[in-house]
Write an enzyme that holds these catalytic residues in place. Structure first.
Site, PDB file in Angstrom:
ATOM      1  N   LYS A 136       0.928  -1.072   0.003  1.00 54.03           N
ATOM      2  CA  LYS A 136       0.134  -0.019   0.076  1.00 54.03           C
ATOM      3  C   LYS A 136       0.899   1.016  -0.107  1.00 54.03           C
ATOM      4  O   LYS A 136       2.014   1.196   0.504  1.00 54.03           O
ATOM      5  CB  LYS A 136      -1.025  -0.007   1.372  1.00 54.03           C
ATOM      6  CG  LYS A 136      -2.160   0.914   1.089  1.00 54.03           C
ATOM      7  CD  LYS A 136      -3.118  -0.057   0.424  1.00 54.03           C
ATOM      8  CE  LYS A 136      -4.564   0.738   0.387  1.00 54.03           C
ATOM      9  NZ  LYS A 136      -5.514  -0.201   0.159  1.00 54.03           N
ATOM     10  N   GLY A 187     -21.307   5.557   3.404  1.00 57.05           N
ATOM     11  CA  GLY A 187     -20.281   6.139   2.551  1.00 57.05           C
ATOM     12  C   GLY A 187     -20.848   5.953   1.311  1.00 57.05           C
ATOM     13  O   GLY A 187     -21.107   4.842   0.744  1.00 57.05           O
ATOM     14  N   GLY A 213     -18.876   7.076  -1.586  1.00 54.01           N
ATOM     15  CA  GLY A 213     -17.782   7.693  -2.329  1.00 54.01           C
ATOM     16  C   GLY A 213     -17.772   6.530  -3.687  1.00 54.01           C
ATOM     17  O   GLY A 213     -18.874   6.180  -3.969  1.00 54.01           O
ATOM     18  N   VAL A 244     -16.711   3.468  -4.433  1.00 58.36           N
ATOM     19  CA  VAL A 244     -17.371   2.115  -4.336  1.00 58.36           C
ATOM     20  C   VAL A 244     -18.772   2.422  -3.756  1.00 58.36           C
ATOM     21  O   VAL A 244     -19.986   1.568  -4.398  1.00 58.36           O
ATOM     22  CB  VAL A 244     -16.586   1.236  -3.464  1.00 58.36           C
ATOM     23  CG1 VAL A 244     -17.128  -0.134  -3.229  1.00 58.36           C
ATOM     24  CG2 VAL A 244     -15.079   1.048  -3.804  1.00 58.36           C
TER      25      VAL A 244
HETATM   26  N1  PHE Z   1      -8.143   0.197  -3.581  1.00 57.58           N
HETATM   27  C1  PHE Z   1      -7.897  -1.078  -4.087  1.00 57.58           C
HETATM   28  C2  PHE Z   1      -8.098  -2.071  -2.900  1.00 57.58           C
HETATM   29  O1  PHE Z   1      -7.948  -1.837  -1.796  1.00 57.58           O
HETATM   30  C3  PHE Z   1      -6.456  -1.286  -4.570  1.00 57.58           C
HETATM   31  C4  PHE Z   1      -6.010  -1.825  -5.649  1.00 57.58           C
HETATM   32  C5  PHE Z   1      -6.968  -1.961  -6.961  1.00 57.58           C
HETATM   33  C6  PHE Z   1      -4.808  -2.385  -5.913  1.00 57.58           C
HETATM   34  C7  PHE Z   1      -6.548  -2.328  -8.054  1.00 57.58           C
HETATM   35  C8  PHE Z   1      -4.550  -3.020  -7.124  1.00 57.58           C
HETATM   36  C9  PHE Z   1      -5.449  -2.999  -8.174  1.00 57.58           C
HETATM   37  O2  PHE Z   1      -8.429  -3.286  -3.012  1.00 57.58           O
END
Ligand code: PHE
Length: 349
Positions: free
Chosen positions: A72, A176, A178, A180
């Site tokens: 991350k 939320g 946002g 998603v």
């Molecule tokens: N925000 C996504 C997650 O936490 C991060 C992600 C998406 C990483 C696509 C790699 C590819 O799952």
């Protein structure tokens, strides 16, 4: 004990902002994980977030059966920063150079505060990036796929509670709206769920109105009477203090790191509230990005794999009941089985 394989922290040479890149594990393969661009009281809080979020990515990929490790990136904005006022291009170039310096050990994707367009900018500097816009050869926005995967998880939980996966008329409380959350709200409305929503941004109320959903304040929705509570905003909403006041039968949502502390999982279990770990319910985005970008899956094949989260969750619930453990423990065991197998294959001799 340091769990993480590698942590890179540097002051971005262009932006002056703390760039924190945490590679938790590459046991399953090169790591991936989103770029979170968010405000923190102190950059060290951003570091804690990166450490926790990257460890959860390891579990997310492992439980999904993908040969990808966990990582991350967090860019910690000052607590009073206006996201619009930052020099975005500078930040993205700082991040991209840091990623590139790891030589492929970690690839980034979008997360809270970033979009596929940001991934396009990062892609000017490094190839280690997921979810660039489709016009640039990436898999684009991951959030509709994350929402689709959460819907699959919700169907499994609903079947577990009521013997029928249909969400029609089920009372869903969604926290939320946002990237998603909004997609998920639309999917749930289309399924005929009885929907209550909230967001910290009062302007999002127009989405509730459009979908015929009830609106509640972010404080009240947590303790609202519902079949399933769906955390789809930032982490840490489930605290020891809130658990006694919950009035839902289950909690399943895509927000990362929902439990404020690990003991909350047990408190929920004691109250008879079924909790599906976030790293299971939120895997749709990485399943889509990982399978299409790394393994050449068609969108349809990827969708089948995302929808399979329903059977994953059903299996976890069955295992939990059979063994007398929590679904969280069952999910942890599933992820660690994959990690152990991969480790055994890497160990010489
Ligand atoms: N925000 C996504 C997650 O936490 C991060 C992600 C998406 C990483 C696509 C790699 C590819 O799952």
């Amino acid at each position: 004990m340091l769990d993480h394989e590698q942590i890179l922290i540097r002051r971005g040479p262009r932006s002056g902002l703390p760039v924190i890149l945490a590679v938790h594990s590459t046991v399953l393969g090169p790591a991936a994980g989103g770029l979170r661009l968010w405000r923190y009281p102190d950059w060290r809080d951003g570091l804690s977030d990166a450490l926790r979020l990257s460890a959860a990515m390891t579990l997310k990929f492992a439980a999904a059966g993908l040969a990808i490790g966990g990582g991350k990136t967090v860019v910690a904005l000052p607590h009073d920063a206006q996201p619009d006022s930052i020099a975005r291009h500078d930040v993205l170039y700082d991040v991209a150079e840091a990623i590139d310096s790891l030589g492929g050990k970690y690839a980034v994707g979008p997360d809270v505060g970033t979009t596929p367009d940001d991934m396009a900018v990062i892609g000017e500097v490094t190839t280690h990036v997921f979810c660039k816009p489709q016009a640039l050869g990436g898999s684009g926005d991951s959030s509709p796929h994350t929402a689709r995967g959460t819907l699959a998880a919700l169907r499994a939980v609903t079947r577990h509670l009521y013997g029928d996966p249909s969400l029609k008329g089920r009372r869903m409380a969604l926290i939320g709206l946002g990237h998603v959350g909004e997609h998920l709200a639309r999917l749930l409305a289309a399924e005929g769920a009885d929907l209550t929503v909230t967001d910290i941004d009062p302007a999002k109320r127009s989405i509730a109105d459009e979908l015929g959903a009830a609106w509640q304040s972010p404080e009240d929705i947590l303790t609202t009477d519902a079949d399933i509570l769906i955390p789809a905003a930032l982490g840490g909403v489930l605290t020891p203090q809130v658990v006694p006041n919950l009035r839902c039968r289950a909690i399943t949502g895509p927000a990362n790191n929902q439990l404020d502390t690990a003991e909350v999982g047990d408190l929920l279990h004691q109250r008879g509230i079924t909790w599906i770990p976030d790293y299971i319910a939120s895997a749709g985005g990485v399943i889509n990005a990982g399978t299409t970008e790394l393994h050449g899956f068609t969108p349809d094949q990827a969708l089948t794999r995302v929808n399979a989260i329903e059977s994953t969750v059903t299996d976890l619930l069955t295992t939990a009941t059979t063994l007398g453990i929590t679904p969280a423990q069952a999910a942890h065991d599933l992820a660690h089985r994959h990690l152990r197998t991969a480790k055994a294959q890497h160990t010489p001799g």
